[in-house]
Scaffold this active site. Sequence first.
Site, PDB file in Angstrom:
ATOM      1  N   GLY A  88       0.829  -1.201   0.000  1.00  0.00           N
ATOM      2  CA  GLY A  88       0.000   0.000   0.000  1.00  0.00           C
ATOM      3  C   GLY A  88       0.859   1.245   0.000  1.00  0.00           C
ATOM      4  O   GLY A  88       1.997   1.227   0.485  1.00  0.00           O
ATOM      5  N   GLN A 112       2.903   9.915   1.240  1.00  0.00           N
ATOM      6  CA  GLN A 112       4.194   9.217   1.197  1.00  0.00           C
ATOM      7  C   GLN A 112       5.005   9.550  -0.046  1.00  0.00           C
ATOM      8  O   GLN A 112       6.201   9.278  -0.100  1.00  0.00           O
ATOM      9  CB  GLN A 112       3.980   7.697   1.258  1.00  0.00           C
ATOM     10  CG  GLN A 112       3.444   7.233   2.603  1.00  0.00           C
ATOM     11  CD  GLN A 112       3.325   5.730   2.621  1.00  0.00           C
ATOM     12  OE1 GLN A 112       2.342   5.184   2.154  1.00  0.00           O
ATOM     13  NE2 GLN A 112       4.342   5.053   3.140  1.00  0.00           N
ATOM     14  N   CYS A 135       6.062  -0.155   7.096  1.00  0.00           N
ATOM     15  CA  CYS A 135       5.674   1.020   6.320  1.00  0.00           C
ATOM     16  C   CYS A 135       6.859   1.446   5.455  1.00  0.00           C
ATOM     17  O   CYS A 135       7.987   1.487   5.941  1.00  0.00           O
ATOM     18  CB  CYS A 135       5.278   2.146   7.270  1.00  0.00           C
ATOM     19  SG  CYS A 135       4.720   3.643   6.441  1.00  0.00           S
ATOM     20  N   LEU A 136       6.586   1.738   4.198  1.00  0.00           N
ATOM     21  CA  LEU A 136       7.673   2.156   3.302  1.00  0.00           C
ATOM     22  C   LEU A 136       8.307   3.469   3.761  1.00  0.00           C
ATOM     23  O   LEU A 136       9.409   3.801   3.342  1.00  0.00           O
ATOM     24  CB  LEU A 136       7.153   2.293   1.864  1.00  0.00           C
ATOM     25  CG  LEU A 136       6.689   0.982   1.214  1.00  0.00           C
ATOM     26  CD1 LEU A 136       6.093   1.245  -0.166  1.00  0.00           C
ATOM     27  CD2 LEU A 136       7.832  -0.025   1.118  1.00  0.00           C
ATOM     28  N   HIS A 175      -4.293   1.003   7.527  1.00  0.00           N
ATOM     29  CA  HIS A 175      -2.945   1.569   7.613  1.00  0.00           C
ATOM     30  C   HIS A 175      -2.802   2.763   6.665  1.00  0.00           C
ATOM     31  O   HIS A 175      -2.311   3.824   7.062  1.00  0.00           O
ATOM     32  CB  HIS A 175      -1.915   0.476   7.278  1.00  0.00           C
ATOM     33  CG  HIS A 175      -0.500   0.943   7.241  1.00  0.00           C
ATOM     34  ND1 HIS A 175       0.468   0.498   8.110  1.00  0.00           N
ATOM     35  CD2 HIS A 175       0.125   1.840   6.426  1.00  0.00           C
ATOM     36  CE1 HIS A 175       1.620   1.097   7.838  1.00  0.00           C
ATOM     37  NE2 HIS A 175       1.447   1.913   6.818  1.00  0.00           N
ATOM     38  N   GLU A 176      -3.266   2.598   5.437  1.00  0.00           N
ATOM     39  CA  GLU A 176      -3.127   3.675   4.441  1.00  0.00           C
ATOM     40  C   GLU A 176      -4.049   4.844   4.770  1.00  0.00           C
ATOM     41  O   GLU A 176      -3.679   6.005   4.597  1.00  0.00           O
ATOM     42  CB  GLU A 176      -3.411   3.149   3.029  1.00  0.00           C
ATOM     43  CG  GLU A 176      -2.474   2.042   2.555  1.00  0.00           C
ATOM     44  CD  GLU A 176      -1.007   2.354   2.755  1.00  0.00           C
ATOM     45  OE1 GLU A 176      -0.606   3.534   2.613  1.00  0.00           O
ATOM     46  OE2 GLU A 176      -0.244   1.418   3.075  1.00  0.00           O
ATOM     47  N   HIS A 195      -2.572   7.268   7.047  1.00  0.00           N
ATOM     48  CA  HIS A 195      -1.621   8.205   6.432  1.00  0.00           C
ATOM     49  C   HIS A 195      -2.320   9.495   5.988  1.00  0.00           C
ATOM     50  O   HIS A 195      -1.708  10.560   5.960  1.00  0.00           O
ATOM     51  CB  HIS A 195      -0.962   7.576   5.192  1.00  0.00           C
ATOM     52  CG  HIS A 195       0.223   6.711   5.506  1.00  0.00           C
ATOM     53  ND1 HIS A 195       1.383   7.177   6.079  1.00  0.00           N
ATOM     54  CD2 HIS A 195       0.449   5.385   5.284  1.00  0.00           C
ATOM     55  CE1 HIS A 195       2.253   6.197   6.211  1.00  0.00           C
ATOM     56  NE2 HIS A 195       1.710   5.082   5.740  1.00  0.00           N
TER      57      HIS A 195
HETATM   58 NI    NI Z   1       2.644   3.234   5.681  1.00  0.00          NI
END
Ligand code: NI
Length: 168
Positions: free
Chosen positions: A44, A49, A90-91, A132-133, A136
Site C-alpha cells: 500500500g 508518502q 511502512c515504506l 494503515h493507508e 496516512h
Molecule cells: Ni505506511
Amino acid sequence: MLDIYKLDDEVLRENTESVKSFDSALKMLVDAMFETLTEADGVGLAAPQVGVSKKFFIVDLHEGEKGKFVFINPEIIETSIEEGPYEEGCLSIPGFYRDVIRPLSVKVQAQDLEGKHFTIDASGLLARVIQHENDHLNGTLFIDHLSEDERERVIKAYRKKNKKRKKD
Ligand code: NI
C-alpha cells in the site's frame, strides 16, 4: 519511480486535502505510485508518502488486477468489534515491523479514478492495508498505535540507522 518520504518528513504528519478533480494528472500520479509500490515491494502507498498532501491511497495485494485498488476521498464507515494483531511495516519507516491491533474488517466508502462512488466490505489483509493507508491521510503512522515507549524506541532506532537524513 517516485521518492518515498520518510518518518521525519513533515508531509507525513499533515492533514490532507480532498481530491476535487479526477483528471489525467491524477491518473498519471496513481500510475507512478503503482510502479513505485511494485519497485518497493509494498502492499500500500498513500499520497502523502510521495509528498502529495491529498486524500487518496493505493493498494496492491500482488494478485494481479483484482488485487489492485485505488481509494480516493475514502471514509471508513464501519469497523468490526473484533480486533486482532498483525505485523505491520511502512515504506516510510523501512526496516521496522511491529504488531498493531486493529479491527479485523471494515466497510469503506470511496471514489475511483473517474470520481464514481463505491463501497466495499474488506477483511483480512485488505482491511489491514486500508486502515494503515487511511491513517496516512490523517497524518498517522502505524507506530502511533504502539505504546509510547515502544514508539520512542522505534523512532530512536530509525534515526540512529538513518543519521545522514537527520537535520542539523
Ligand atoms: Ni505506511
